[in-house]
Write a protein that holds these residues in place. Sequence first.
Motif, PDB file in Angstrom:
ATOM      1  N   GLU A 175       0.849  -1.188   0.000  1.00 17.09           N
ATOM      2  CA  GLU A 175       0.000   0.000   0.000  1.00 17.09           C
ATOM      3  C   GLU A 175       0.883   1.236   0.000  1.00 17.09           C
ATOM      4  N   HIS A 176       0.251   2.370  -0.298  1.00 17.97           N
ATOM      5  CA  HIS A 176       0.970   3.632  -0.151  1.00 17.97           C
ATOM      6  C   HIS A 176       0.079   4.601   0.609  1.00 17.97           C
ATOM      7  N   SER A 177       0.561   5.828   0.804  1.00 19.05           N
ATOM      8  CA  SER A 177      -0.183   6.849   1.540  1.00 19.05           C
ATOM      9  C   SER A 177      -0.509   6.407   2.959  1.00 19.05           C
ATOM     10  N   SER A 178       0.497   5.830   3.638  1.00 20.79           N
ATOM     11  CA  SER A 178       0.334   5.478   5.038  1.00 20.79           C
ATOM     12  C   SER A 178       1.717   5.340   5.656  1.00 20.79           C
ATOM     13  N   ASP A 179       1.754   5.166   6.965  1.00 23.24           N
ATOM     14  CA  ASP A 179       3.021   4.954   7.660  1.00 23.24           C
ATOM     15  C   ASP A 179       3.300   3.473   7.892  1.00 23.24           C
ATOM     16  N   THR A 180       2.610   2.600   7.153  1.00 27.44           N
ATOM     17  CA  THR A 180       2.735   1.162   7.369  1.00 27.44           C
ATOM     18  C   THR A 180       3.991   0.586   6.738  1.00 27.44           C
ATOM     19  N   ALA A 181       4.288   0.996   5.514  1.00 23.95           N
ATOM     20  CA  ALA A 181       5.382   0.387   4.764  1.00 23.95           C
ATOM     21  C   ALA A 181       6.746   0.776   5.332  1.00 23.95           C
ATOM     22  N   ALA A 182       7.704  -0.131   5.200  1.00 21.95           N
ATOM     23  CA  ALA A 182       9.100   0.194   5.511  1.00 21.95           C
ATOM     24  C   ALA A 182       9.632   1.104   4.410  1.00 21.95           C
ATOM     25  N   CYS A 183      10.168   2.252   4.792  1.00 29.14           N
ATOM     26  CA  CYS A 183      10.656   3.237   3.824  1.00 29.14           C
ATOM     27  C   CYS A 183      12.137   3.509   4.048  1.00 29.14           C
ATOM     28  N   HIS A 184      12.799   3.922   2.983  1.00 27.90           N
ATOM     29  CA  HIS A 184      14.236   4.141   3.004  1.00 27.90           C
ATOM     30  C   HIS A 184      14.568   5.453   2.296  1.00 27.90           C
ATOM     31  N   PRO A 185      15.719   6.039   2.589  1.00 26.77           N
ATOM     32  CA  PRO A 185      16.121   7.243   1.871  1.00 26.77           C
ATOM     33  C   PRO A 185      16.541   6.939   0.439  1.00 26.77           C
ATOM     34  N   LEU A 186      16.566   7.969  -0.376  1.00 26.93           N
ATOM     35  CA  LEU A 186      17.115   7.906  -1.726  1.00 26.93           C
ATOM     36  C   LEU A 186      18.228   8.942  -1.845  1.00 26.93           C
ATOM     37  N   LEU A 187      19.151   8.703  -2.749  1.00 26.90           N
ATOM     38  CA  LEU A 187      20.287   9.598  -2.958  1.00 26.90           C
ATOM     39  C   LEU A 187      20.227  10.167  -4.367  1.00 26.90           C
ATOM     40  N   VAL A 188      20.393  11.482  -4.480  1.00 28.09           N
ATOM     41  CA  VAL A 188      20.555  12.139  -5.781  1.00 28.09           C
ATOM     42  C   VAL A 188      22.002  12.610  -5.878  1.00 28.09           C
ATOM     43  N   GLU A 189      22.702  12.169  -6.927  1.00 28.65           N
ATOM     44  CA  GLU A 189      24.089  12.560  -7.156  1.00 28.65           C
ATOM     45  C   GLU A 189      24.178  13.395  -8.428  1.00 28.65           C
ATOM     46  N   LEU A 190      25.005  14.440  -8.395  1.00 26.12           N
ATOM     47  CA  LEU A 190      25.191  15.341  -9.531  1.00 26.12           C
ATOM     48  C   LEU A 190      26.639  15.262 -10.005  1.00 26.12           C
ATOM     49  N   PHE A 191      26.816  15.076 -11.319  1.00 28.65           N
ATOM     50  CA  PHE A 191      28.143  14.945 -11.912  1.00 28.65           C
ATOM     51  C   PHE A 191      28.314  15.974 -13.035  1.00 28.65           C
ATOM     52  N   ARG A 192      29.488  16.598 -13.070  1.00 25.40           N
ATOM     53  CA  ARG A 192      29.820  17.539 -14.140  1.00 25.40           C
ATOM     54  C   ARG A 192      30.921  16.937 -15.014  1.00 25.40           C
ATOM     55  N   PRO A 193      30.657  16.747 -16.308  1.00 28.06           N
ATOM     56  CA  PRO A 193      31.694  16.194 -17.187  1.00 28.06           C
ATOM     57  C   PRO A 193      32.774  17.233 -17.483  1.00 28.06           C
ATOM     58  N   MET A 194      33.956  16.754 -17.862  1.00 26.69           N
ATOM     59  CA  MET A 194      35.039  17.657 -18.235  1.00 26.69           C
ATOM     60  C   MET A 194      34.679  18.443 -19.486  1.00 26.69           C
ATOM     61  N   THR A 195      34.038  17.764 -20.441  1.00 25.82           N
ATOM     62  CA  THR A 195      33.546  18.408 -21.660  1.00 25.82           C
ATOM     63  C   THR A 195      32.169  17.844 -21.971  1.00 25.82           C
ATOM     64  N   PRO A 196      31.307  18.604 -22.638  1.00 23.39           N
ATOM     65  CA  PRO A 196      29.981  18.078 -22.995  1.00 23.39           C
ATOM     66  C   PRO A 196      30.114  16.921 -23.975  1.00 23.39           C
ATOM     67  N   PRO A 197      29.080  16.115 -24.094  1.00 28.23           N
ATOM     68  CA  PRO A 197      29.101  15.049 -25.101  1.00 28.23           C
ATOM     69  C   PRO A 197      29.377  15.623 -26.492  1.00 28.23           C
ATOM     70  N   GLU A 198      30.138  14.902 -27.264  1.00 28.23           N
ATOM     71  CA  GLU A 198      30.499  15.374 -28.594  1.00 28.23           C
ATOM     72  C   GLU A 198      29.256  15.619 -29.436  1.00 28.23           C
ATOM     73  N   GLY A 199      29.185  16.818 -30.022  1.00 32.64           N
ATOM     74  CA  GLY A 199      28.070  17.170 -30.886  1.00 32.64           C
ATOM     75  C   GLY A 199      26.825  17.633 -30.171  1.00 32.64           C
ATOM     76  N   TRP A 200      26.854  17.691 -28.837  1.00 32.80           N
ATOM     77  CA  TRP A 200      25.636  18.037 -28.091  1.00 32.80           C
ATOM     78  C   TRP A 200      25.402  19.530 -28.054  1.00 32.80           C
ATOM     79  N   THR A 201      24.157  19.936 -28.226  1.00 31.83           N
ATOM     80  CA  THR A 201      23.706  21.304 -27.963  1.00 31.83           C
ATOM     81  C   THR A 201      22.387  21.215 -27.201  1.00 31.83           C
TER      82      THR A 201
END
Length: 286
Positions: free
Chosen positions: A247-273
């Motif tokens: 189920e959702h919309s309740s405090d019954t289920a076991a819940c866990h955190p999620l992680l958002v990671e941000l990465f910056r490339p050295m150069t953009p993908p070739e040909g990308w705009t």
Amino acid sequence: MKLEKGELPEPLDAEARRRVSPVICYPVNSLAPPDLAAYRAAREGWQKVDEVIVPPRDARCFAVPAGCFFRIVSVEGPQVGDLNLWAANDLNERFFSGKTRALHGTHLSTGDRLWSSLPYLRPMATITQDTLDWYGFDAWGGSVHDVIGTRCDPYTHRLLSGHDYHHCCHSNLTRALAHHLSRPRDMVEPAVHDVLNVFMCTGFTRGTGQYFMKASPVRPGDFLEFFAEIDLLGALSACPGGDCSAEHSSDTAACHPLLVELFRPMTPPEGWTSPTRNSYSGEHGD
């Protein structure tokens, strides 16, 4: 005698009508496919520049500049996340789950794009890696990362249960966006929209066509990776349903955190705009 719903007799040509071949509504052959090799090559030497922990039954905002990557990562246990995206400088341009579904299908994976709302209609992000792409579609027609559900919300919860619950994904996203923008909740709530259900395993029942959920196959260390095609503001809710096995919309289920990671490339993908907004004139005819 009045016939009830479902009691009308079938027409004589019913089977012939059922056998009519379907036609794809939106053929995408004219769309240039993403250059996944170029995206993957851009990972070489990239730098992790930020991370955000999303607590269970809560949400957090994060910003991703165009040309950067971000990952949503399972870090402790099976957990579903509800993702909203906006153009960083314009909340009116937001993720359009319905058009994304029409273009790519009910569930997304590597190479699919998240499209923005009208009148902008351009790629906001491209999925560049999915560690759950092995799942495919199961015997029930279920798969992961859907764009068929909406987001759990307190209004539907009130309608069906008669009770208030304040940690539905809609409320979590509303609080997170209000905090990020330093605006009242009632002002930002209309900007909260239908989501990409990250890691959620869903489908439609064969007999009744009802939306179903089942235990997510996500494991600690699994991730869904995106490339930001435009400057993005994101918000992610760690759903109160946990792995959505019961189920959702309740405090019954076991819940866990999620992680958002941000990465910056050295150069953009070739040909990308970075894509521009849709070129339709906006005249809409006479």
